[in-house]
Motif scaffolding. Sequence first.
Motif, PDB file in Angstrom:
ATOM      1  N   LEU A   1      39.195  37.192  45.931  1.00  0.00           N
ATOM      2  CA  LEU A   1      38.659  37.757  44.690  1.00  0.00           C
ATOM      3  C   LEU A   1      37.870  36.744  43.865  1.00  0.00           C
ATOM      4  O   LEU A   1      36.897  37.106  43.208  1.00  0.00           O
ATOM      5  CB  LEU A   1      39.796  38.328  43.839  1.00  0.00           C
TER       6      LEU A   1
ATOM      7  N   GLU B   1      30.447  39.383  40.121  1.00  0.00           N
ATOM      8  CA  GLU B   1      31.846  39.620  39.749  1.00  0.00           C
ATOM      9  C   GLU B   1      32.116  41.081  39.440  1.00  0.00           C
ATOM     10  O   GLU B   1      33.207  41.587  39.711  1.00  0.00           O
ATOM     11  CB  GLU B   1      32.210  38.749  38.543  1.00  0.00           C
TER      12      GLU B   1
ATOM     13  N   THR C   1      32.812  41.590  43.759  1.00  0.00           N
ATOM     14  CA  THR C   1      34.221  41.183  43.829  1.00  0.00           C
ATOM     15  C   THR C   1      35.172  42.378  43.945  1.00  0.00           C
ATOM     16  O   THR C   1      36.079  42.372  44.793  1.00  0.00           O
ATOM     17  CB  THR C   1      34.586  40.322  42.610  1.00  0.00           C
ATOM     18  N   PRO C   2      35.044  43.433  43.118  1.00  0.00           N
ATOM     19  CA  PRO C   2      35.985  44.561  43.231  1.00  0.00           C
ATOM     20  C   PRO C   2      35.566  45.626  44.238  1.00  0.00           C
ATOM     21  O   PRO C   2      36.210  46.673  44.327  1.00  0.00           O
ATOM     22  CB  PRO C   2      35.968  45.135  41.812  1.00  0.00           C
TER      23      PRO C   2
ATOM     24  N   TYR D   1      39.522  42.891  37.821  1.00  0.00           N
ATOM     25  CA  TYR D   1      38.156  43.045  38.308  1.00  0.00           C
ATOM     26  C   TYR D   1      37.712  44.499  38.444  1.00  0.00           C
ATOM     27  O   TYR D   1      36.544  44.755  38.724  1.00  0.00           O
ATOM     28  CB  TYR D   1      38.003  42.348  39.667  1.00  0.00           C
ATOM     29  N   SER D   2      38.620  45.440  38.267  1.00  0.00           N
ATOM     30  CA  SER D   2      38.239  46.832  38.496  1.00  0.00           C
ATOM     31  C   SER D   2      38.673  47.783  37.386  1.00  0.00           C
ATOM     32  O   SER D   2      38.401  48.983  37.467  1.00  0.00           O
ATOM     33  CB  SER D   2      38.843  47.324  39.823  1.00  0.00           C
TER      34      SER D   2
END
Length: 330
Positions: A213, A276, A280-281, A149-150
């Motif tokens: 997450l 997302e 999320t991150p 996610y990152s």
Amino acid sequence: MDVDAFVLAHRPTWDRLEYLVKRRRHLTGAEIDELVDLYQRVSTHLSMVRSAGGDPVVVGRLSGLVARARSAVTGAHAPLWSEFRRFWTVSFPVVAYRAWRWWLGTAIAFLFVSVLLAVWVASSPDVRDALATPGEIERLVNHDFADYYSEHPAASFAAQVWLNNAWVAAQCIAFAVLLGVPIPYVLLQNALNVGVIAGFMFSAGKGDVFLGLITPHGLIELTAVFLAAAVGMRLGWTVVSPGERPRGQVLAEQGRAVVSAAIGIAAVLAVAALIEALVTPSPLPTFMRIAIGLAAEVAFLAYVYHFGRKAVAANETGDISDAPDVVPTR
């Protein structure tokens, strides 16, 4: 009513109206008056044929002719803003609302398979060993899942996520032409992926990381995918069981409504992709990230319920205005 005799008697009128509609930009004053008169007469013919339960092909031709003549008589289409507003307040939400049983059933089946598999994987070392090596599992639970996610810039990641999710939704809708039979397989593949990853994460004591997450974007993302599957399977079922109306008429109506759903679902998936990529991150506390995802989910369901129920009460189907009644045959 003898449909053949009716067609034979009035075909010259219909042909004349069609000719005037094609030349609507070059009509004389007398021809404009004739166009209006013929439009009214053919509209009456359409009502008569419909009331008598006439041939769907005749009904389809007259519906299309009347729609084109109405456009020529009024001289303009509805403003773009009006069409835009109708789509978001009628066309899309009513399709989603009418498919709620298919939608809910799809969600329950997906979550059942995912949870069942997750519990099996989490509770059985033999199953985990059969699915991946200890090193692969260690990388997934400690690095790969969270890093996913990152590891990319937010903008490109959002675009990638949207394309991936839109592809899954597009498959669900496109497979309606095969009576929706492949749709459960598409969903099963995704349910297995979710279940296996969840099982790995929970078995390693990282269940909180998994839920923290996946929940912010997963709620609305999966809801949109479930909706795509629902309208796709519902359209496929229409071919099998069209009800009391002609199959071609119902299929045309539902097919055009599904196109509306596809556009709306793409927009919802865009929202999920932004969440997302950006939420999320993010360094926000887990409860806040989940709250944002939950708020988006509740807002979408409330939107569908409010506008969808209102449109159903007004006998809307999500079909386009002045649409033909059957699938074109040529």
